[in-house]
Motif scaffolding. Structure first.
Motif, PDB file in Angstrom:
ATOM      1  N   ASP A   1       0.805  -1.226   0.000  1.00 31.48           N
ATOM      2  CA  ASP A   1       0.000   0.000   0.000  1.00 31.48           C
ATOM      3  C   ASP A   1       0.831   1.264   0.000  1.00 31.48           C
ATOM      4  N   SER A   2       2.129   1.162   0.236  1.00 33.07           N
ATOM      5  CA  SER A   2       2.962   2.369   0.290  1.00 33.07           C
ATOM      6  C   SER A   2       3.445   2.815  -1.090  1.00 33.07           C
ATOM      7  N   LEU A   3       3.228   1.996  -2.112  1.00 36.23           N
ATOM      8  CA  LEU A   3       3.707   2.348  -3.452  1.00 36.23           C
ATOM      9  C   LEU A   3       2.777   3.363  -4.108  1.00 36.23           C
ATOM     10  N   PRO A   4       3.354   4.326  -4.852  1.00 38.61           N
ATOM     11  CA  PRO A   4       2.510   5.259  -5.609  1.00 38.61           C
ATOM     12  C   PRO A   4       1.568   4.534  -6.567  1.00 38.61           C
ATOM     13  N   GLY A   5       2.068   3.468  -7.199  1.00 36.05           N
ATOM     14  CA  GLY A   5       1.251   2.723  -8.143  1.00 36.05           C
ATOM     15  C   GLY A   5       0.048   2.067  -7.492  1.00 36.05           C
ATOM     16  N   THR A   6       0.205   1.616  -6.249  1.00 36.71           N
ATOM     17  CA  THR A   6      -0.903   0.992  -5.536  1.00 36.71           C
ATOM     18  C   THR A   6      -1.976   2.021  -5.196  1.00 36.71           C
ATOM     19  N   ARG A   7      -1.536   3.226  -4.843  1.00 40.05           N
ATOM     20  CA  ARG A   7      -2.512   4.282  -4.554  1.00 40.05           C
ATOM     21  C   ARG A   7      -3.285   4.659  -5.826  1.00 40.05           C
ATOM     22  N   MET A   8      -2.617   4.657  -6.974  1.00 41.17           N
ATOM     23  CA  MET A   8      -3.301   4.917  -8.241  1.00 41.17           C
ATOM     24  C   MET A   8      -4.270   3.783  -8.560  1.00 41.17           C
TER      25      MET A   8
ATOM     26  N   SER B   1      -2.563   7.533 -25.848  1.00 37.76           N
ATOM     27  CA  SER B   1      -2.025   7.391 -24.506  1.00 37.76           C
ATOM     28  C   SER B   1      -2.110   8.700 -23.741  1.00 37.76           C
ATOM     29  N   LEU B   2      -2.162   8.549 -22.443  1.00 37.39           N
ATOM     30  CA  LEU B   2      -2.065   9.663 -21.511  1.00 37.39           C
ATOM     31  C   LEU B   2      -0.675   9.569 -20.897  1.00 37.39           C
ATOM     32  N   LEU B   3       0.185  10.537 -21.207  1.00 43.83           N
ATOM     33  CA  LEU B   3       1.579  10.512 -20.757  1.00 43.83           C
ATOM     34  C   LEU B   3       1.851  11.725 -19.885  1.00 43.83           C
ATOM     35  N   ALA B   4       2.433  11.485 -18.726  1.00 45.94           N
ATOM     36  CA  ALA B   4       2.761  12.579 -17.812  1.00 45.94           C
ATOM     37  C   ALA B   4       4.105  12.312 -17.145  1.00 45.94           C
ATOM     38  N   MET B   5       4.692  13.376 -16.667  1.00 44.62           N
ATOM     39  CA  MET B   5       5.958  13.287 -15.940  1.00 44.62           C
ATOM     40  C   MET B   5       5.680  13.519 -14.459  1.00 44.62           C
ATOM     41  N   GLY B   6       6.133  12.570 -13.636  1.00 42.31           N
ATOM     42  CA  GLY B   6       5.950  12.711 -12.210  1.00 42.31           C
ATOM     43  C   GLY B   6       7.027  13.589 -11.597  1.00 42.31           C
TER      44      GLY B   6
ATOM     45  N   PHE C   1      -3.970   9.849 -11.612  1.00 46.13           N
ATOM     46  CA  PHE C   1      -2.540  10.121 -11.555  1.00 46.13           C
ATOM     47  C   PHE C   1      -2.109  10.734 -10.216  1.00 46.13           C
ATOM     48  N   ASN C   2      -2.738  11.824  -9.830  1.00 44.91           N
ATOM     49  CA  ASN C   2      -2.275  12.509  -8.633  1.00 44.91           C
ATOM     50  C   ASN C   2      -2.622  11.775  -7.347  1.00 44.91           C
ATOM     51  N   ALA C   3      -3.395  10.689  -7.462  1.00 45.23           N
ATOM     52  CA  ALA C   3      -3.630   9.837  -6.297  1.00 45.23           C
ATOM     53  C   ALA C   3      -2.353   9.119  -5.873  1.00 45.23           C
ATOM     54  N   ALA C   4      -1.342   9.155  -6.735  1.00 43.12           N
ATOM     55  CA  ALA C   4      -0.061   8.522  -6.396  1.00 43.12           C
ATOM     56  C   ALA C   4       0.551   9.161  -5.162  1.00 43.12           C
ATOM     57  N   GLY C   5       0.238  10.423  -4.917  1.00 45.59           N
ATOM     58  CA  GLY C   5       0.769  11.115  -3.745  1.00 45.59           C
ATOM     59  C   GLY C   5       2.241  11.438  -3.870  1.00 45.59           C
ATOM     60  N   GLU C   6       2.758  12.112  -2.888  1.00 42.34           N
ATOM     61  CA  GLU C   6       4.178  12.463  -2.875  1.00 42.34           C
ATOM     62  C   GLU C   6       5.018  11.219  -2.596  1.00 42.34           C
ATOM     63  N   PRO C   7       6.218  11.136  -3.139  1.00 44.83           N
ATOM     64  CA  PRO C   7       6.912  12.153  -3.935  1.00 44.83           C
ATOM     65  C   PRO C   7       6.618  12.088  -5.435  1.00 44.83           C
ATOM     66  N   ALA C   8       5.831  11.087  -5.873  1.00 42.05           N
ATOM     67  CA  ALA C   8       5.592  10.938  -7.317  1.00 42.05           C
ATOM     68  C   ALA C   8       4.750  12.076  -7.873  1.00 42.05           C
ATOM     69  N   ALA C   9       3.747  12.499  -7.136  1.00 44.80           N
ATOM     70  CA  ALA C   9       2.887  13.605  -7.572  1.00 44.80           C
ATOM     71  C   ALA C   9       3.424  14.924  -6.998  1.00 44.80           C
ATOM     72  N   PRO C  10       3.070  16.034  -7.643  1.00 42.92           N
ATOM     73  CA  PRO C  10       2.153  16.171  -8.781  1.00 42.92           C
ATOM     74  C   PRO C  10       2.797  15.794 -10.111  1.00 42.92           C
TER      75      PRO C  10
END
Length: 614
Positions: A206-213, A391-396, A502-511
């Motif tokens: 649950d601590s991974l940004p990907g899991t929060r997404m 695709s939806l492409l973004a930089m974390g 995307f921004n559900a990833a939380g810090e430090p990956a987001a914004p």
């Protein structure tokens, strides 16, 4: 961006044996349609010649290891470059960001501002000239189409053997499932095609940004976030009530072994050749089929033309789509005969080209190039369809720790209850195809790639540019020509949903800062109108189908009957993705291998009937 036109050519493994002058069956093309079919006919005891324009790279790690699929698709050892159009409007196509040009200096330029004097090539659509076909350079995704994509053949022809329920037996026949315990009645465990899945244990952290997404996506699509870590292991090829209407996470299935080795028609062909039973299979590599031959006596007025063989040109890199082709190079021409049938399996581009060069197709087009008309079939080369992809492409703000999230869902405006988007999200970049793809945007890149299922428009075409079999055809997909507003609306709705996660990833990956479809970091800049324009101009594809489509007796544009027989002639069939009336699901590779197994059954049943008559 500049990319070199040519690179070193790796040696092919020579497995071909000398060709005889006559066989029971000749199969043209060794991809997901033709390769397994040739092996199955030989295993049934019929002398079969399999003709392939490329070589054999089965031992080459670039192809044998599934993780190298990007390198495989870029490799000039096997790559055929088709430069396609997306519309009839040249100005619109020139807005495609990955338009490719020949600089004349041994390099490609990819982009919108070519150097002076550069020659426009177009939009790259790479195909694989290699034993095993495009199943040797793809990412290996093995996913079943919706039931309706099979049942449409039943509705068109009345042939109930095409029902989704019956077609499942062909997956069971070819599959060697490595991800489920033995005994699942929906799968096979003794076939030649290995299937496997990835380890998704990351989803329990649950601590991974990907899991929060992942949990956010679950909430957005009506799934239980607390069950998301288990849902990611759901079988994407399951059977059950209303499966095609089910929104869910899944584990992406690939036609590869659990150890990461690609499983493809190449393996089945090689195993057939090496079998101690000495099956009567001959493989002829580096051979370009120039046309199908017909019995002159049957070409007389009132007779039904009968295919009796093929004309071939021997030599490597003879087709002009091959980046290694040397202008003016030709090979010796010869003829090879089939006592039973010729089966064309060149794929959605080359199968209609071969038929037309042989005199089967729209009479006006054939006459234009002085090709004698054997059978006027206006549907040959028409009905070209494909999945729209984007695709939806973004930089974390930092690298996104995550595994691959695979999700099938329905967007709000979809015209039926069926899901219409197949997406996979992860720390990768996938923006289409061009020489040297993909672009690496850095360690913080994150993408949700989308495949649009059940596209409404199949308005494309494959047309001859000459009667020269070495020439590439003119290919125009005519994206969004029919019901385009609806398809674009569905793509935009999908992007809008995925963006929220995307921004559900939380810090430090987001914004995150989005690169496309919206270039910026504020919602105010990202309108539906902007996204619609983006997808209209920048959508891409790599699942071409339906240019020799199966259809009913009363359909003017039908090319094949339900047994793959070319209408109006005898002794000739087409067995590949060009036979599908519509694009099958999100990825046609495994459905085409199933289609091949069905074709083998149909052909062998016909052979048995003829044997009884004699």
């Amino acid at each position: 961006m500049r990319y070199h036109l040519l690179c070193a050519v790796a040696a092919s493994t020579a497995i071909a044996t000398p060709a005889a002058s006559s066989y029971d069956y000749i199969v043209v093309g060794s991809g997901p349609g033709g390769g397994p079919l040739a092996a199955d006919l030989a295993r049934a005891g019929y002398s079969t010649l399999l003709i392939e324009a490329g070589g054999d790279e089965g031992d080459n790690p670039t192809y044998a290891d599934i993780m190298n699929f990007n390198e495989a698709a870029n490799d000039e050892t096997t790559r055929w470059d088709f430069w396609v159009k997306h519309s009839d409007d040249p100005a619109r196509d020139l807005k495609f960001k990955h338009t490719t040009w020949d600089t004349g200096e041994g390099t490609f330029y990819v982009g919108l501002d070519p150097p002076e004097g550069a020659k426009l090539l177009g939009i790259q659509y790479p195909r694989a000239a290699v034993l095993g076909g495009c199943a040797m350079h793809n990412a290996g995704v093995c996913s079943m189409p919706a039931d309706d994509d099979w049942n449409i053949v039943v509705n068109k022809t009345g042939d109930t053997s095409w029902s989704a329920e019956n077609m499942r037996k062909y997956l069971k026949k070819i599959e060697k499932n490595e991800y489920l315990p033995p005994g699942d009645e929906a799968h096979g465990y003794d076939g030649w095609l290995a299937t496997s899945v990835a380890d998704n244990s990351w989803a329990k952290n649950d601590s991974l940004p990907g899991t929060r997404m992942l949990r956010k996506l679950a909430k957005l699509t009506g799934q239980d976030p607390d069950k998301a870590a288990d849902l990611v292991n759901r079988d994407i090829n399951e059977v059950g009530e209303n499966v095609d209407e089910t929104t869910s996470f899944y584990n992406m299935v690939t036609h590869a072994t659990s150890k990461g080795k690609r499983s493809s028609p190449n393996n089945h062909i090689r195993a057939t050749l090496a079998d101690p039973a000495k099956y009567p299979l001959t493989v002829k590599l580096h051979t370009l089929v120039t046309r199908v031959l017909f019995d002159n006596a049957t070409l007389k007025a009132g007779s039904t033309p009968r295919a009796i063989g093929v004309e071939v040109m021997d030599g490597a890199s003879l087709y002009k789509a091959d980046p290694k082709h040397v202008p003016g190079t030709k090979g010796p021409v010869s003829q090879i005969f089939a006592s039973r049938e010729v089966i064309v399996s060149g794929g959605a581009f080359n199968s209609p080209q071969i038929l037309k060069l042989s005199g089967i197709g729209p009479a006006a087009e054939l006459t234009k190039f002085n090709i004698p008309v054997v059978k006027d079939l206006p549907g040959v080369g028409e009905n070209l369809g494909d999945n729209y992809e984007g695709s939806l492409l973004a930089m974390g703000s930092a690298p996104v720790e995550s595994g691959l999230i695979t999700l099938l869902f329905r967007t709000p405006s979809a015209p039926t209850k069926k899901r219409n988007i197949y997406t996979w999200c992860g720390a990768f970049s996938f923006e289409g195809f061009w020489p040297g793809f993909p672009t690496y945007h850095g360690p913080t890149q994150y993408t949700c790639a989308m495949v649009h299922m059940a596209p409404k428009s199949q308005a494309g075409s494959v047309n001859l540019v000459s009667a020269d079999p070495q020439d590439k055809p003119d290919i125009n997909f005519r994206f969004f020509e029919r019901h385009g507003d609806q398809d674009l609306r569905e793509l935009v709705e999908a992007a809008n949903l995925l963006r929220q996660a995307f921004n559900a990833a939380g810090e430090p990956a987001a914004p995150f800062v989005e690169k496309h479809p919206c270039n910026g970091d504020t919602d105010q800049l990202c309108t539906d109108e902007l996204q619609t324009e983006y997808f209209k101009l920048q959508a891409y594809s790599h699942h071409a189908t339906s240019t020799c489509a199966i259809g009913g007796d009363e359909e003017e544009m039908a090319v094949l009957d339900s047994k793959f027989r070319v209408r109006g002639v005898e002794g000739l069939r087409v067995v590949d993705a060009s036979a599908f009336p519509v694009v099958p699901g999100a990825f046609p590779s495994c459905p085409t291998m199933m289609l091949s197994a069905k074709a083998a059954e149909d052909i062998l049943a016909d052979a048995k009937k003829k044997k009884k008559k004699t």
